[in-house]
Design a protein around this motif. Structure first.
Motif, mmCIF file in Angstrom:
data_model
loop_
_atom_site.group_PDB
_atom_site.id
_atom_site.type_symbol
_atom_site.label_atom_id
_atom_site.label_comp_id
_atom_site.label_asym_id
_atom_site.label_seq_id
_atom_site.Cartn_x
_atom_site.Cartn_y
_atom_site.Cartn_z
ATOM 1 N N ASP A 99 6.952 5.653 -12.543
ATOM 2 C CA ASP A 99 8.183 6.214 -13.095
ATOM 3 C C ASP A 99 8.270 7.728 -12.936
ATOM 4 O O ASP A 99 9.355 8.306 -13.020
ATOM 5 C CB ASP A 99 8.306 5.859 -14.587
ATOM 6 C CG ASP A 99 8.554 4.374 -14.783
ATOM 7 O OD1 ASP A 99 9.204 3.772 -13.903
ATOM 8 O OD2 ASP A 99 8.097 3.813 -15.793
ATOM 9 N N ASN A 100 7.148 8.395 -12.720
ATOM 10 C CA ASN A 100 7.134 9.846 -12.553
ATOM 11 C C ASN A 100 7.128 10.266 -11.088
ATOM 12 O O ASN A 100 6.939 11.441 -10.776
ATOM 13 C CB ASN A 100 5.915 10.450 -13.253
ATOM 14 C CG ASN A 100 5.973 10.263 -14.755
ATOM 15 O OD1 ASN A 100 7.046 10.373 -15.345
ATOM 16 N ND2 ASN A 100 4.843 9.957 -15.368
ATOM 17 N N GLY A 101 7.338 9.310 -10.197
ATOM 18 C CA GLY A 101 7.408 9.641 -8.789
ATOM 19 C C GLY A 101 6.065 9.787 -8.110
ATOM 20 O O GLY A 101 5.994 10.203 -6.952
ATOM 21 N N ASN A 102 4.987 9.469 -8.807
ATOM 22 C CA ASN A 102 3.660 9.556 -8.201
ATOM 23 C C ASN A 102 3.383 8.307 -7.372
ATOM 24 O O ASN A 102 3.657 7.192 -7.803
ATOM 25 C CB ASN A 102 2.585 9.707 -9.286
ATOM 26 C CG ASN A 102 2.798 10.954 -10.127
ATOM 27 O OD1 ASN A 102 2.960 12.040 -9.593
ATOM 28 N ND2 ASN A 102 2.808 10.785 -11.442
ATOM 29 N N VAL A 103 2.825 8.497 -6.185
ATOM 30 C CA VAL A 103 2.560 7.377 -5.295
ATOM 31 C C VAL A 103 1.393 6.550 -5.822
ATOM 32 O O VAL A 103 0.291 7.068 -6.036
ATOM 33 C CB VAL A 103 2.266 7.869 -3.864
ATOM 34 C CG1 VAL A 103 1.856 6.695 -2.974
ATOM 35 C CG2 VAL A 103 3.480 8.572 -3.284
ATOM 36 N N ILE A 104 1.650 5.267 -6.075
ATOM 37 C CA ILE A 104 0.590 4.336 -6.467
ATOM 38 C C ILE A 104 -0.008 3.698 -5.214
ATOM 39 O O ILE A 104 -1.215 3.613 -5.063
ATOM 40 C CB ILE A 104 1.144 3.233 -7.393
ATOM 41 C CG1 ILE A 104 1.688 3.835 -8.684
ATOM 42 C CG2 ILE A 104 0.072 2.194 -7.710
ATOM 43 C CD1 ILE A 104 2.352 2.826 -9.583
ATOM 44 N N VAL A 105 0.898 3.255 -4.329
ATOM 45 C CA VAL A 105 0.451 2.605 -3.095
ATOM 46 C C VAL A 105 1.256 3.183 -1.937
ATOM 47 O O VAL A 105 2.476 3.017 -1.895
ATOM 48 C CB VAL A 105 0.661 1.077 -3.143
ATOM 49 C CG1 VAL A 105 0.010 0.432 -1.916
ATOM 50 C CG2 VAL A 105 0.097 0.483 -4.413
ATOM 51 N N PRO A 106 0.608 3.859 -1.002
ATOM 52 C CA PRO A 106 1.337 4.311 0.194
ATOM 53 C C PRO A 106 1.685 3.124 1.083
ATOM 54 O O PRO A 106 1.304 1.980 0.798
ATOM 55 C CB PRO A 106 0.338 5.258 0.873
ATOM 56 C CG PRO A 106 -0.995 4.828 0.388
ATOM 57 C CD PRO A 106 -0.793 4.276 -0.995
ATOM 58 N N SER A 107 2.407 3.373 2.147
ATOM 59 C CA SER A 107 2.826 2.300 3.037
ATOM 60 C C SER A 107 1.611 1.658 3.708
ATOM 61 O O SER A 107 0.711 2.347 4.189
ATOM 62 C CB SER A 107 3.780 2.853 4.099
ATOM 63 O OG SER A 107 4.228 1.836 4.948
ATOM 64 N N HIS A 108 1.595 0.319 3.739
ATOM 65 C CA HIS A 108 0.467 -0.448 4.265
ATOM 66 C C HIS A 108 0.942 -1.563 5.191
ATOM 67 O O HIS A 108 2.090 -2.012 5.107
ATOM 68 C CB HIS A 108 -0.316 -1.121 3.123
ATOM 69 C CG HIS A 108 -1.326 -0.256 2.456
ATOM 70 N ND1 HIS A 108 -0.979 0.779 1.620
ATOM 71 C CD2 HIS A 108 -2.692 -0.272 2.494
ATOM 72 C CE1 HIS A 108 -2.087 1.355 1.155
ATOM 73 N NE2 HIS A 108 -3.133 0.740 1.681
ATOM 74 N N LEU A 109 0.032 -2.033 6.029
ATOM 75 C CA LEU A 109 0.187 -3.338 6.647
ATOM 76 C C LEU A 109 -0.323 -4.348 5.631
ATOM 77 O O LEU A 109 -1.482 -4.287 5.208
ATOM 78 C CB LEU A 109 -0.612 -3.438 7.946
ATOM 79 C CG LEU A 109 -0.615 -4.828 8.605
ATOM 80 C CD1 LEU A 109 0.787 -5.221 9.047
ATOM 81 C CD2 LEU A 109 -1.589 -4.879 9.775
ATOM 82 N N ILE A 110 0.556 -5.257 5.222
ATOM 83 C CA ILE A 110 0.215 -6.257 4.210
ATOM 84 C C ILE A 110 0.101 -7.626 4.881
ATOM 85 O O ILE A 110 0.996 -8.051 5.623
ATOM 86 C CB ILE A 110 1.290 -6.322 3.103
ATOM 87 C CG1 ILE A 110 1.447 -4.957 2.427
ATOM 88 C CG2 ILE A 110 0.950 -7.398 2.080
ATOM 89 C CD1 ILE A 110 0.240 -4.479 1.668
ATOM 90 N N GLY A 111 -1.001 -8.308 4.638
ATOM 91 C CA GLY A 111 -1.149 -9.697 5.044
ATOM 92 C C GLY A 111 -0.899 -10.589 3.841
ATOM 93 O O GLY A 111 -1.407 -10.323 2.748
ATOM 94 N N VAL A 112 -0.077 -11.620 4.019
ATOM 95 C CA VAL A 112 0.264 -12.517 2.907
ATOM 96 C C VAL A 112 -0.424 -13.864 3.128
ATOM 97 O O VAL A 112 -0.252 -14.505 4.176
ATOM 98 C CB VAL A 112 1.789 -12.713 2.792
ATOM 99 C CG1 VAL A 112 2.115 -13.679 1.648
ATOM 100 C CG2 VAL A 112 2.466 -11.366 2.557
ATOM 101 N N LYS A 113 -1.220 -14.277 2.145
ATOM 102 C CA LYS A 113 -1.935 -15.552 2.187
ATOM 103 C C LYS A 113 -1.644 -16.322 0.910
ATOM 104 O O LYS A 113 -1.877 -15.807 -0.200
ATOM 105 C CB LYS A 113 -3.443 -15.312 2.315
ATOM 106 C CG LYS A 113 -4.261 -16.590 2.459
ATOM 107 C CD LYS A 113 -4.011 -17.270 3.797
ATOM 108 C CE LYS A 113 -4.963 -18.429 4.007
ATOM 109 N NZ LYS A 113 -4.702 -19.128 5.293
ATOM 110 N N ASP A 114 -1.083 -17.525 1.065
ATOM 111 C CA ASP A 114 -0.737 -18.360 -0.097
ATOM 112 C C ASP A 114 0.125 -17.597 -1.096
ATOM 113 O O ASP A 114 -0.027 -17.724 -2.320
ATOM 114 C CB ASP A 114 -2.005 -18.881 -0.778
ATOM 115 C CG ASP A 114 -2.824 -19.788 0.133
ATOM 116 O OD1 ASP A 114 -2.216 -20.468 0.976
ATOM 117 O OD2 ASP A 114 -4.063 -19.785 0.008
#
Length: 747
Positions: free
Chosen positions: A275-290
């Motif tokens: 909510d304060n604009g701080n990056v929690i997770v930068p952009s990633h390649l995400i693999g989706v399993k189940d």
């Protein structure tokens, strides 16, 4: 005559997710454990060797990885040559890239498929290449193993009534079938076998989305709740699959890439912030399993910026090919990320000194320039800090920005858009930049247009900020009117004319006040001048408040003589000639502060903080910005340039009568250029040297006026609203303004 603008416009918006309090993804076991190898770029495209036509800025040349299996990937070199308005020619080359050997093998040579079109394509695990011609709607099957080519006319397919085979979307294939949806029929799924037979037409309740896979059957989703596979023995078969990721974490419109043994599919995640604009997770390649998302590759660690990652393919062996737009070279590049036993960092900031530039809002051209600088500099890394993204309330953002740069001394440079520059100077926050210009850097005083150099200096010759571009603002009127004619309002608005074309009386008043300098509020001397001219202006504004003119036809209102003035800006030379067109030749650009045009620096105006220990780093960044090649690439096209050389380029372009090659080797095509505002469009041909000089003279007459302090603007807005609404008369309004503004001046 057609004017070709050398302008790179990258309409990329980095959407960030906010409101999250934690990382929604799991971490893959091999997280970031990859080595990075450069493969090739669009500059390596061989299609250009077949082009005989004269090249221009309208040309578009690409190299795209269309699809992949475990052994090879399918590559399309494509070129569109010529101006769209004058007719274009397209070229297509196709290649197979062998992962093991690194060999690039051309296929479909000797015109086996048409050149002058655009294709969608995929390659199966058995090396069957499917191409769909988007112009003629022909489907091609090329068997890379047997080198056989067959085709089918998509318009002959037996489709439901009202469904036309045109504009196929992305094509994906599995071992038995390939699939596509159509541009205007996303609820229709077409299933083909590899003999080009249309096996099935499936209709969705919502719309189809294809989740491809290198080996298994593609997963076919009707919305987010119903998942299917098309199986040889059973046809369309419902399967049990549930997303654990929310819509915010996995948007429906996100591009998905083929899965493999490790994951059902892949996608590139957006930046996730709290909510304060701080990056929690930068952009990633995400693999989706189940249905669960796993972080596979952090693009920052990979030395890439997520928003410029355009395509990702898995080779099915734990390795990935990433298509990336290199902002420094303006070219698509391809990198091969191969599995490694340990995490390897390729971060652009690795081992470099960090320079922090803070601002309320980061303009796109600064973001692009900083990324390009970070890619090329071996010593410095620019970190941009955007405060409007950190706070929900804009006032909180402005206050925090001021405190951090003026009190806490936490930035090396500050973007001055919206800031009180005088206050920062008075409090010794900004560095005098004369040292930079006098110590042998890329540009000196002689490289700037004289009027720009004069406007950058204060009365003592000090320079506290620089900007690569600017615009000229004011109220455009007939030549014999100007703002001085407001006292003759009644005669000016005879025969049903209105004074302000856009009908926004209060908005026009506030714009007049914003750049009025010390004409009405003299902060330096603590004086107010709410005199007869000010009273006349208020009376005119109230009279205009009942106008029927609308913003939508403001340009037309001026051109047809229904309005006398229009609030406007000259952002490029063509803007000037547009206003000449509206006023049937001569016009003036007026303001109260300058009694002429006002020079407004671009949003990229910045100053270096006096306390920064990264002065040399900022000087290096300024060298990069004002270097000829980078400056010509990023600046001086959509806004007015500040350098002499760029102005000389414009004057040549405006007056050219035949095609020529500019000093950077670009082919400039001479022709007509369209320019328009609010529905009025004009064709601009070459102009005479006298006309070009007249345009330049008006722009050079502009004067920098520091915008009125927002506190004064708020008081003026509040009190004028009471006056316009009839709640106070002119005397009461002026009295209230006198009282409130006097107190504000004292404070």
């Amino acid at each position: 005559m057609k004017k070709t603008l050398y302008l790179v416009t990258i309409l990329i918006f980095a959407v960030s997710l906010s409101g999250c309090s934690k990382d929604p993804f799991e971490t893959a076991e091999n997280y970031n454990q990859f080595t990075r190898t450069y493969m090739f770029s669009v500059a390596d495209s061989n299609v250009t060797s077949r082009i005989d036509a004269e090249r221009s800025a309208d040309d578009n040349i690409t190299r795209d990885i269309m699809s992949s299996n475990r052994e090879v990937c399918l590559i399309n070199d494509w070129a569109r040559i010529g101006a769209i308005s004058e007719g274009t020619t397209s070229y297509n080359d196709f290649y197979i890239y062998h992962y093991e050997s690194g060999e690039l093998e051309q296929i479909l040579t000797d015109g086996e498929v048409p050149d002058d079109t655009v294709y969608r394509g995929t390659i199966s695990r058995n090396n069957e290449v499917i191409l769909m011609d988007l112009e003629s709607n022909i489907i091609y099957l090329y068997d890379f193993n047997t080198r056989e080519l067959i085709s089918k006319d998509g318009t002959t397919l037996d489709l439901p009534e009202g469904v036309v085979f045109e504009g196929p979307q992305m094509i994906f294939g599995d071992e038995n079938y390939f699939y596509t949806t159509l541009l205007r029929h996303e609820d229709i799924l077409l299933v083909f076998d590899y003999d080009l037979n249309l096996v099935s037409v499936e209709v969705a309740e919502d719309r189809w989305k294809i989740y491809p896979h290198l080996d298994n059957s593609c997963m076919l989703a009707d919305g987010r709740d119903a998942f299917y596979q098309y199986l040889p023995e059973n046809g369309l078969t419902l399967i049990d699959y549930v997303f654990k990721l929310s819509w915010e974490e996995l948007p429906d419109n996100v591009l998905v890439y083929p899965g493999d043994d490790d994951y059902d599919f892949y996608y590139v995640s957006e930046i996730i912030k709290d909510d304060n604009g701080n990056v929690i997770v930068p952009s990633h390649l995400i693999g989706v399993k189940d249905g669960v998302g796993y972080k596979v590759l952090d693009f920052e660690t990979a030395g890439l910026v997520g928003e410029y990652v355009h395509w990702v393919v898995s080779d099915g062996n734990g390795n990935y090919v990433v298509e990336y737009f290199n902002i420094a070279d303006l070219a698509e590049e391809y990198y091969y990320f191969q599995a490694s036993e340990e995490a390897v960092s390729y971060s652009a900031g690795e081992g470099k000194e960090t320079i922090q530039i803070a601002g309320y809002m980061i303009p796109p051209n600064l973001n692009q320039t900083a990324l390009a600088f970070n890619n090329t500099s071996e010593e410095y890394y620019i970190e941009l800090i955007e405060y409007c993204d950190k706070y929900e309330d804009p006032k909180d953002a402005w206050n925090a920005l001021y405190l951090d740069v003026a009190v806490n001394k936490e930035a090396d440079a500050i973007l001055l858009y919206g800031m009180d520059k005088s206050d920062l100077i008075e409090n010794d926050v900004l560095l005098d930049l004369n040292e930079y210009f006098e110590s042998g850097h890329v540009v000196t005083a002689d490289d700037f247009e004289p009027f720009i150099w004069e406007n950058m200096q204060d009365e003592n010759g000090k320079i506290y900020s620089v900007y690569p571009e600017f615009s000229v603002v004011g109220f455009m009127t007939e030549e014999n009117v100007g703002l001085a004619g407001l006292s003759d309002y009644s005669s000016l608005t005879a025969e049903g004319k209105v004074l302000f074309a856009d009908g926004d009386a209060e908005g026009n008043f506030m714009q007049l006040m914003r750049y009025s300098g010390d004409r009405f509020i003299d902060e330096e001397n603590g004086e107010l001048h709410l005199d007869e001219e000010f009273v006349t202006l208020l009376e005119v504004i109230k009279e205009e408040n009942s106008t029927n003119a609308t913003p939508a036809d403001s340009s037309l209102a001026v051109m047809e003589g229904r309005a006398i003035s229009i609030q406007g800006d000259i952002v490029m030379p063509y803007s000037y000639f547009f206003y000449e067109y509206l006023f049937d030749n001569a016009f003036v650009c007026d303001s109260y502060g300058a009694e002429g045009p006002v020079l407004v620096p671009s949003m990229m105006e910045f100053g270096i903080t006096s306390y920064s220990d990264q002065k040399e780093g900022m000087y290096a960044f300024m060298d990069y910005i004002f270097g000829e090649e980078m400056y010509s690439r990023w600046f001086g096209e959509t806004e007015l340039p500040v350098l002499k050389g760029a102005w000389e380029d414009w004057m040549i372009r405006l007056t050219a009568t035949e095609n020529y090659t500019d000093r950077f080797g670009n082919q400039i095509l001479v022709g007509s250029n369209s320019y328009g505002v609010n529905g009025v469009v004009m064709e601009i041909s070459s102009v005479s040297e006298e006309e070009a000089a007249r345009m330049k003279d008006m722009i050079a007459s502009s004067v920098y006026i520091e915008p009125m302090d927002e506190e004064y603007m708020t008081i003026l807005s509040e009190e004028v609203q009471y006056y316009l609404n009839g709640e106070r008369n002119i005397d009461e309004t002026c009295e209230m303004l006198e009282n409130r503004l006097s107190i504000a001046l004292e404070e």
